[in-house]
Design an enzyme around this catalytic site. Structure first.
Site, PDB file in Angstrom:
ATOM      1  N   GLU A   1       0.818  -1.215   0.000  1.00  0.00           N
ATOM      2  CA  GLU A   1       0.000   0.000   0.000  1.00  0.00           C
ATOM      3  C   GLU A   1       0.854   1.269   0.000  1.00  0.00           C
ATOM      4  O   GLU A   1       0.606   2.182   0.784  1.00  0.00           O
ATOM      5  CB  GLU A   1      -0.933   0.012   1.216  1.00  0.00           C
ATOM      6  CG  GLU A   1      -2.027  -1.025   1.172  1.00  0.00           C
ATOM      7  CD  GLU A   1      -3.116  -0.791   2.217  1.00  0.00           C
ATOM      8  OE1 GLU A   1      -2.900   0.014   3.133  1.00  0.00           O
ATOM      9  OE2 GLU A   1      -4.170  -1.416   2.103  1.00  0.00           O
TER      10      GLU A   1
ATOM     11  N   GLU B   1      -6.801  -7.396  -0.507  1.00  0.00           N
ATOM     12  CA  GLU B   1      -7.367  -7.228   0.838  1.00  0.00           C
ATOM     13  C   GLU B   1      -8.840  -6.894   0.706  1.00  0.00           C
ATOM     14  O   GLU B   1      -9.191  -5.754   0.399  1.00  0.00           O
ATOM     15  CB  GLU B   1      -6.647  -6.118   1.618  1.00  0.00           C
ATOM     16  CG  GLU B   1      -5.269  -6.504   2.087  1.00  0.00           C
ATOM     17  CD  GLU B   1      -4.639  -5.464   3.007  1.00  0.00           C
ATOM     18  OE1 GLU B   1      -5.362  -4.597   3.539  1.00  0.00           O
ATOM     19  OE2 GLU B   1      -3.405  -5.523   3.179  1.00  0.00           O
TER      20      GLU B   1
END
Ligand SMILES: *[C@@H]1O[C@H](CO)[C@@H](O)[C@H](O)[C@H]1NC(C)=O
Ligand SMILES: *[C@@H]1O[C@H](CO)[C@@H](O)[C@H](O)[C@H]1NC(C)=O
Ligand SMILES: *[C@@H]1O[C@H](CO)[C@@H](O)[C@H](O)[C@H]1NC(C)=O
Ligand SMILES: *[C@@H]1O[C@H](CO)[C@@H](O)[C@H](O)[C@H]1NC(C)=O
Ligand SMILES: *[C@@H]1O[C@H](CO)[C@@H](O)[C@H](O)[C@H]1NC(C)=O
Ligand SMILES: *[C@@H]1O[C@H](CO)[C@@H](O)[C@H](O)[C@H]1NC(C)=O
Ligand SMILES: *[C@@H]1O[C@H](CO)[C@@H](O)[C@H](O)[C@H]1NC(C)=O
Ligand SMILES: *[C@@H]1O[C@H](CO)[C@@H](O)[C@H](O)[C@H]1NC(C)=O
Ligand SMILES: *[C@@H]1O[C@H](CO)[C@@H](O)[C@H](O)[C@H]1NC(C)=O
Length: 837
Positions: free
Chosen positions: A191, A260
């Site tokens: 991320e 995710e």
């Protein structure tokens, strides 16, 4: 994993013929698995796959729990187990490693392999994960010249060194797919895309370097970068979020992957319990596959427990996450069952979802019909979704003339584009309301008979201002402690003139998280960050005496920040202060540049009070005058291991804040005195319709944000008694502390006519009562069912006969079972049951 024998191997190894017949022996599993991909699928040994993956972080459970968690994932239709690698756990000090016990990620991967599942290894090594400092070892912070997560030579060398170490360990154990191992995917960084702006050009260079460094590891399986829209090919950039149905990777040759899928959310101290409804999760997943998705990873499949000092800034010890398996490893129903059914439906259409063409038609009012057809075989599957947040729809499809009822915010899956096989809002699985029961032991001892002994945290030295480190400024906490402890003592003394020897104010500006202030050996106050602001200004009236006055400040962190641009530079402790005395006449005396003395950690930590070593045993623990609400106190009790197999928890009601150990093993920080904000927005009703965010469907407002703490059964002694040791920092009362077991309390079921209702208890318990049973048009949901306009008179009797005294029961939902319902012909009949285990 494929277990068939490879012809080549048979030829090469004379004895390997055996492996054709004994291929389940893991030691003989030497067959290579080839993993490639294109724009429509991940391809494993030539087969185009849709893959369901689930995150289980090995340090958030125990090695004894791993096989059961992984088996439950497999039973739930999961193909891949995903985990991060936690750098800080493994490289304790620079180039000093620990992979023992619960840190044995290799053993974890082998457990995955033995279960016949694939693995997805997210090395990071920055992992975020609501983990202390995002998984970075804090010693990194103090390396000269280092800047984390950017184009910095010192950092890159450390990152490469650790990444290479992990990859080499996996290679040595033949864990990558081309070596016959389970790992089919790997991740580098984590991320970065959404925080890289402030790193400017250096951030872009860093990502290119990450890609090159990872590729050069030559692991033979694809690498991914999540949330990285500039990920250099062949890195696959992937989606993380609550919904990913609009996601397109940055390269048409990359498959659409959701690394995710946030099934719930984490909890913070002072926060309420997050909950994400099953119907909404199923809707988001069905929509992902509707629009071309082929790889879906649950974050989390099992959230688990943040043992020790592992959680990130202000994150609770529980990391339940409202995942498919609860913190203790129990099925979270109906989530587990409803999603297990979804996996089966999607996987049955694997070939048509990963070949050929698909197209979407907008049918108005939020209705979208996506058709997948394989022209070669004629196979097809359709998704009919209704993204309207309030309006249900009945629609007749032109293609087949059939009428479908699609509730608001739901998706229907049509096998052969005709038969409804699944709707995300129509839940046909058991709902379990979990309960905590007093633990029973072989001597049926009662918890309230726990006998406590105690000893004070030794503070004579620090209250006198004695500390080994001496500096004329206020130090930043984590750079000073390297995070070996939550605690840092800041100590100074002030010479006060006779005229000032009266009431004054002590003012401390701290970046958090917790502060206890002592003046002349007396505690004058404590304070901590609230509502997301971890820094605060502490002010308390104090009494000064003429001459030397001793000021001792104890600063405590509650996990280090783990997310955001430059999060690693977030200061902790009284960093820079100022620390001031406001004297009479409003004269401010600044103590920030005084001579400060420092001591890292508590004496009890250094002397390992939590280990209950014999030398501490009888000599120092006191049994008389058990103190209540006394800060800085150690408590100890012994208890018998609860009978059965249900998960064990300790109810910490009455305690303040601190840390708990069972038989020397940390079960984490506790802080039941910290109540979840009453105004956090809890609501008895949870409407799953509409976009989810973590403030929706909260529960537990006004109660301790975490009251129960998991004690894995492997921490407990089978025969001898166990020791619970608490360090209480702010003051509490151990008299109400008790041990309980977690199990299914109430089981509810719902089955539309023609379906079968299945209910089960857990841990050998049997149904003791049927609280509700109605076949007709019952209203409401588990915990609040009520009779509708019609029902079969015999329902309750039939259900009682089938279920009472049983661990599980099975009933067909039909008039044949219960007798006439006397419902109008146009009423959809269903059976609803609520039973007590
Ligand atoms: C990591 O660094 C150490 C020196 O600090 C070196 O000996 C070792 O070979 C390095 N490991 C790798 C995999 O680069
Ligand atoms: C499949 O058939 C549809 C409609 O007949 C056509 O538009 C499409 O191009 C075909 N796809 C392939 C891969 O042949
Ligand atoms: C739902 O349907 C009603 C009646 O047709 C309409 O007025 C309303 O705008 C619709 N709501 C949404 C969110 O589409
Ligand atoms: C779909 O069609 C195939 C053959 O065309 C058939 O075998 C299968 O049973 C059908 N599936 C359903 C759910 O109707
Ligand atoms: C407290 O310290 C912070 C920096 O850590 C600073 O921004 C703030 O102005 C200080 N507040 C006071 C009242 O000194
Ligand atoms: C004390 O002084 C500060 C400025 O140093 C001022 O803001 C504050 O109002 C004063 N307080 C009183 C009670 O005079
Ligand atoms: C609770 O939720 C219901 C339904 O969504 C809503 O109408 C109500 O206003 C909510 N109550 C509070 C106190 O937020
Ligand atoms: C536990 O105790 C029982 C009897 O109290 C004994 O038979 C058994 O061998 C013991 N087990 C272990 C593992 O020590
Ligand atoms: C069901 O049928 C009854 C009469 O048989 C009728 O009065 C009622 O309106 C119908 N309900 C619906 C929802 O169609």
């Amino acid at each position: 994993m494929r277990r068939s024998c490879n012809r080549e191997i048979v030829v090469v190894l004379g004895v390997a013929l055996v492996c054709c017949f004994w291929s389940w022996l893991p030691v003989l599993e030497v067959e290579a698995t080839q993993v490639t991909y294109d724009g429509r699928a991940i391809i494993i040994d030539g087969i185009r796959r849709v893959l369901f993956s689930g995150a289980i972080h090995y340090p958030r459970s125990t090695p004894e729990m791993w096989p059961d968690l992984i088996q439950k994932a497999k039973d739930g239709g999961i193909d891949v187990i995903e985990t991060y690698v936690f750098w800080d756990l493994h490289e304790i000090r620079r180039r000093q490693y620990d992979f023992s016990g619960g840190k044995g990620f290799i053993k974890f991967l082998k457990t995955v392999q033995n279960a016949g599942l694939y693995a997805f290894l997210r090395i990071g090594p920055y992992v975020c994960a609501e983990w202390n400092y995002g998984g970075f070892p804090v010693w990194l912070h103090n390396l000269p010249g280092i800047q984390l997560r950017t184009n910095n030579q010192v950092y890159k060398e450390e990152m490469q060194n650790f990444t290479t170490l992990i990859v080499d360990m996996c290679k040595r154990e033949n864990l990558f797919a081309p070596q016959g191992g389970p790992i089919i995917l790997a991740q580098i960084e984590n991320e970065y895309g959404n925080i890289m702006g402030p790193y400017r050009e250096a951030g872009k260079e860093y990502i290119k370097w990450c890609a090159k460094m990872a590729t050069a590891q030559n692991i033979g399986v694809p690498w991914i970068m999540c949330k990285q829209s500039d990920a250099p090919y062949p890195m696959i950039n992937t989606c993380n979020g609550f919904y990913c149905d609009g996601f397109k990777p940055n390269n048409p040759n990359s498959p659409i992957m959701w690394t995710e899928s946030w099934i719930g959310w984490f909890k913070t101290w002072g926060g309420a319990d997050p909950h994400r409804a099953t119907e909404d999760v199923a809707f988001s997943i069905a929509r992902f596959f509707q629009f071309g998705g082929v790889f879906h990873n649950y974050y989390m499949y099992h959230g688990g427990t943040n043992f020790g000092r592992t959680p990130g800034g202000y994150i609770t010890t529980s990391y339940d996450y409202d995942a498919l398996l609860d913190e203790y490893g129990n099925l979270n129903q109906p989530k587990w069952g409803h999603l297990t059914q979804l996996h089966a439906v999607i996987k049955s259409a694997q070939s048509v979802l990963t070949y050929g063409t698909y197209s979407t038609k907008l049918l108005g009012a939020g209705l979208e019909l996506t058709t997948y057809v394989n022209n070669g075989t004629g196979e097809s599957i359709c998704f009919l979704s209704n993204a309207n947040t309030v309006n249900d729809t009945n629609i007749v499809l032109q293609s087949n003339g059939n009428d479908y009822f699609v509730p608001a915010w739901s998706a229907t899956i049509l096998a052969n584009c005709s038969k409804e096989v699944y709707n995300t809002a129509k839940v046909n699985t058991q709902t379990s309301l979990m309960t905590k029961k007093p633990a029973t032991t072989d001597q049926s001892e009662h918890n309230h008979q726990l006998k406590w002994v105690w000893k004070p945290e030794p503070v004579r030295d620090v209250l006198k201002g004695w500390g080994p480190l001496k500096v004329k400024k206020l130090l930043e906490q984590k750079s000073t402690t390297i995070d070996v402890s939550d605690y840092l003592w800041y100590m100074t003394s002030v010479l006060v003139a006779k005229k000032d020897a009266k009431k004054a104010i002590l003012r401390v500006n701290t970046t958090g998280h917790v502060l206890h202030a002592f003046v002349n050996r007396r505690l004058v106050g404590s304070q901590w960050g609230q509502g997301g602001n971890y820094g605060f200004v502490f002010e308390r009236p104090i009494m000064l005496k003429p001459g030397q006055n001793q000021i001792t400040l104890l600063s405590a962190t509650v996990g280090l920040q783990n997310y955001g641009p430059f999060f690693d530079l977030t200061p902790t402790g009284i960093a820079g202060g100022p620390v001031q005395l406001v004297l009479s006449g409003n004269v401010t005396k600044d103590l920030s540049s005084n001579q400060w003395y420092y001591k890292i950690g508590l004496n009890g930590e250094l002397m390992q009070f939590y280990k209950d070593i014999k030398i501490h045993h009888h000599k120092y623990w006191r049994s008389k005058k058990l103190p209540i609400n006394r800060p800085m106190t150690w408590y100890k009790t012994t208890f018998k291991t609860p009978l059965g197999t249900d998960a064990v928890v300790v109810d910490m009601v009455g305690m303040g804040k601190g840390h708990a150990w069972v038989n020397g093993e940390s079960i984490g920080r506790f802080w039941p005195a910290f109540l979840a904000d009453k105004k956090a927005g809890c609501n008895d009703t949870c409407d799953y319709r509409g976009t989810y965010d973590p403030t929706k469907c909260l529960t537990n407002c006004g109660n301790p944000s975490q009251r129960w703490y998991h004690i894995p059964r492997s921490f407990l002694m089978k025969n001898r008694s166990n020791t619970l040791i608490l360090f209480e920092e702010i003051g509490g009362n151990p008299s109400q502390v008790s041990f309980q077991t977690v199990t299914v309390g109430t089981a509810c079921g719902n089955a539309y006519e023609g379906n079968t209702l299945q209910l089960s208890c857990q841990g050998g318990r049997k149904f003791t009562a049927i609280q509700f049973a109605s076949f007709g048009d019952p209203q409401g949901s588990c915990g609040m069912f009520r009779k509708g306009t019609c029902e079969s008179a015999n329902t309750l009797n039939v259900v009682r006969k089938a279920c009472l005294g049983q661990e599980r029961c099975k009933i067909t939902s039909s008039e044949a079972t219960f007798g006439s319902s006397k419902c109008n012909g146009n009423i959809t009949r269903r059976l609803a049951v609520q039973a007590i285990c």
